[in-house]
Design an enzyme around this catalytic site. Structure first.
Site, mmCIF file in Angstrom:
data_model
loop_
_atom_site.group_PDB
_atom_site.id
_atom_site.type_symbol
_atom_site.label_atom_id
_atom_site.label_comp_id
_atom_site.label_asym_id
_atom_site.label_seq_id
_atom_site.Cartn_x
_atom_site.Cartn_y
_atom_site.Cartn_z
ATOM 1 N N LYS A 171 -6.868 -12.681 -1.300
ATOM 2 C CA LYS A 171 -7.819 -12.739 -0.180
ATOM 3 C C LYS A 171 -9.065 -11.919 -0.518
ATOM 4 O O LYS A 171 -9.000 -10.984 -1.330
ATOM 5 C CB LYS A 171 -7.177 -12.239 1.114
ATOM 6 N N LYS A 205 -12.174 -5.939 1.546
ATOM 7 C CA LYS A 205 -13.221 -4.925 1.448
ATOM 8 C C LYS A 205 -12.841 -3.850 0.447
ATOM 9 O O LYS A 205 -13.701 -3.161 -0.098
ATOM 10 C CB LYS A 205 -13.587 -4.338 2.819
ATOM 11 N N LYS A 210 0.796 -1.240 0.000
ATOM 12 C CA LYS A 210 0.000 0.000 0.000
ATOM 13 C C LYS A 210 0.820 1.277 0.000
ATOM 14 O O LYS A 210 0.313 2.335 -0.398
ATOM 15 C CB LYS A 210 -0.909 0.022 1.236
HETATM 16 P P1 TYM Z 1 -8.296 -5.520 9.237
HETATM 17 O O1 TYM Z 1 -9.274 -4.518 9.648
HETATM 18 O O2 TYM Z 1 -7.605 -5.342 7.935
HETATM 19 O O3 TYM Z 1 -8.940 -6.918 9.214
HETATM 20 C C1 TYM Z 1 -9.689 -7.341 10.343
HETATM 21 C C2 TYM Z 1 -9.491 -8.825 10.572
HETATM 22 O O4 TYM Z 1 -10.069 -9.546 9.487
HETATM 23 C C3 TYM Z 1 -9.100 -10.465 9.008
HETATM 24 N N1 TYM Z 1 -9.332 -10.636 7.580
HETATM 25 C C4 TYM Z 1 -9.466 -11.824 6.993
HETATM 26 N N2 TYM Z 1 -9.417 -13.071 7.496
HETATM 27 C C5 TYM Z 1 -9.609 -14.087 6.648
HETATM 28 N N3 TYM Z 1 -9.844 -13.931 5.320
HETATM 29 C C6 TYM Z 1 -9.898 -12.694 4.775
HETATM 30 N N4 TYM Z 1 -10.139 -12.550 3.483
HETATM 31 C C7 TYM Z 1 -9.692 -11.566 5.624
HETATM 32 N N5 TYM Z 1 -9.680 -10.217 5.430
HETATM 33 C C8 TYM Z 1 -9.449 -9.673 6.635
HETATM 34 C C9 TYM Z 1 -7.758 -9.827 9.316
HETATM 35 O O5 TYM Z 1 -6.731 -10.773 9.371
HETATM 36 C C10 TYM Z 1 -8.016 -9.217 10.660
HETATM 37 O O6 TYM Z 1 -7.880 -10.171 11.690
HETATM 38 N N6 TYM Z 1 -4.317 -4.618 11.772
HETATM 39 C C11 TYM Z 1 -5.602 -5.197 11.963
HETATM 40 C C12 TYM Z 1 -6.444 -4.473 12.973
HETATM 41 C C13 TYM Z 1 -5.729 -4.309 14.263
HETATM 42 C C14 TYM Z 1 -5.471 -5.327 15.215
HETATM 43 C C15 TYM Z 1 -4.733 -4.704 16.248
HETATM 44 C C16 TYM Z 1 -5.784 -6.675 15.272
HETATM 45 C C17 TYM Z 1 -5.190 -3.165 14.740
HETATM 46 N N7 TYM Z 1 -4.581 -3.411 15.940
HETATM 47 C C18 TYM Z 1 -4.304 -5.434 17.365
HETATM 48 C C19 TYM Z 1 -5.361 -7.387 16.404
HETATM 49 C C20 TYM Z 1 -4.618 -6.773 17.420
HETATM 50 C C21 TYM Z 1 -6.274 -5.109 10.616
HETATM 51 O O7 TYM Z 1 -5.869 -4.411 9.768
HETATM 52 O O8 TYM Z 1 -7.281 -5.785 10.431
#
Ligand code: TYM
Length: 340
Positions: free
Chosen positions: A204, A207, A115
């Site tokens: 994957k 969104k 990104k």
């Molecule tokens: P984010 O918002 O991008 O995604 C949220 C969660 O959804 C999972 N995810 C998926 N899992 C399986 N298949 C998919 N296609 C898919 N798309 C998204 C992501 O792995 C994630 O668990 N950095 C994190 C948010 C965050 C966080 C944290 C998580 C910020 N601080 C501390 C845990 C602990 C994130 O970007 O998730």
């Protein structure tokens, strides 16, 4: 007591991938462990603003908490739900961790490479994102962090920074989160979960994908979602088997069926072993997705905003206490505060 912690950004609507990869596993783990563990679920609103500031953050934030509640999360005194920006220690610790994270390791993060790398116009938040994530985790001495497979690299970075600081000050300042292999085991899967795009199963489900057919949103009309499953890209091998490498489309459907109907993957694989009609499998998964969305959306609509705000405000009192105590411990180690 162990701490289990996770967060989901709220840029726009959430996908079925977010639900099956992160939200649902967290709910199941919370219900299973909340008698003997602390469960922290938070909305990383500061992570959310690295992109898409569209004025809908509050609406999406409230909705995502409703999603947790609708997914069956059983609230009790060990479950804490809060907004990241309502706990200022997250930002403060990020700065302190920045001074122990290296440019080299942070530049190697895949999400940054995809990104931000090489783009002069990319904001610094995109680069520093994993350090804020490390602060989210380390402030609460979290052991297990149920996330999808795409976040595992950030968990490894979190461990590296924590180990480095503990070693530097020769103290157990931070609890080291479990290794990613153990995280996956804790979530009850062999590897992390990665739900694939329905149009290009090499990628994957995301969104931010511009193709509406590639993803199922939790707010999709159930009938329309079923149609997306029916038109999912598969392959020409003609055998229903779980082989993510050669048959990612079919394997993705088996994976979705297993998670959404709460059956072990092996059971679903055995049920379809020897079958060759992809249409039958698609029909089954389409029905499961439709049934799930219909029921889920009814539950979401029954939860009031007021209920969500009450839960958040209670969670934020708790989170500030824990986070401020940890921040103080780090400030003392660094010489920013006297030990008092
Ligand atoms: P984010 O918002 O991008 O995604 C949220 C969660 O959804 C999972 N995810 C998926 N899992 C399986 N298949 C998919 N296609 C898919 N798309 C998204 C992501 O792995 C994630 O668990 N950095 C994190 C948010 C965050 C966080 C944290 C998580 C910020 N601080 C501390 C845990 C602990 C994130 O970007 O998730």
């Amino acid at each position: 007591m162990k701490t289990i912690l996770t967060g989901i950004r709220v840029n726009g609507e959430l996908t079925l991938g977010n639900y099956l990869g992160a939200l649902l596993p967290m709910t199941r783990l919370a219900n299973q462990h909340s008698q003997d563990s602390k469960i922290n679920i938070f909305i990383p609103d500061l992570h959310t603003i690295i992109s898409d500031i569209d004025g809908n953050l509050q609406t999406n934030l409230i909705k995502s908490i409703k999603y947790y509640l609708a997914s069956g999360l059983e609230l009790n005194d060990n479950i804490h739900i809060y907004r990241q920006s309502f706990v200022p220690a997250h930002s403060e610790l990020t700065w302190l961790l920045n001074c122990f994270a290296t440019m080299g390791e942070v530049s190697r993060m895949i999400q940054y490479k995809e990104k931000g790398e090489g783009k002069d116009s990319a904001n610094v938040g995109i680069f520093d994102y994993p350090v804020l994530m490390a602060a989210d985790i380390l402030l609460y001495d979290a052991n297990y962090i149920p996330v999808g497979e795409d976040q595992f690299q950030h968990l490894e970075l979190t461990r590296d920074i924590a180990i480095r600081i503990n070693n530097r000050f020769d103290q157990e300042i931070f609890t080291i989160p479990a290794k990613t292999t153990d995280q996956a085991k804790f979530m009850g899967v062999d590897d992390g979960i990665r739900i694939r795009s329905l149009t290009n199963p090499e990628k994957k489900m995301s969104k931010s994908d511009i193709s509406e057919h590639s993803k199922i949103m939790l707010s999709d009309d159930p009938e329309a979602a079923a149609k997306k499953i029916m038109s999912a890209t598969t392959d020409s091998i003609g055998k229903i088997q779980f082989d993510m490498f050669n048959q990612p489309g079919i394997s993705n459907l088996l994976q979705i069926e297993s998670l959404i109907t709460n059956q072990p993957l092996q059971i679903v694989i055995s049920r379809w072993a020897g079958e060759t009609n992809y249409g039958d499998l698609k029909n089954q998964v389409a029905t499961s997705v439709k049934t799930f969305l219909t029921d889920f959306q009814t539950k979401v609509n029954d939860i009031t905003d007021q209920k969500v705000l009450e839960v958040l405000e209670k969670g934020e009192i708790y989170a500030n206490q824990i986070a401020n105590a940890k921040l103080h411990q780090v400030q003392v180690a660094l010489g920013l505060r006297k030990n008092a």
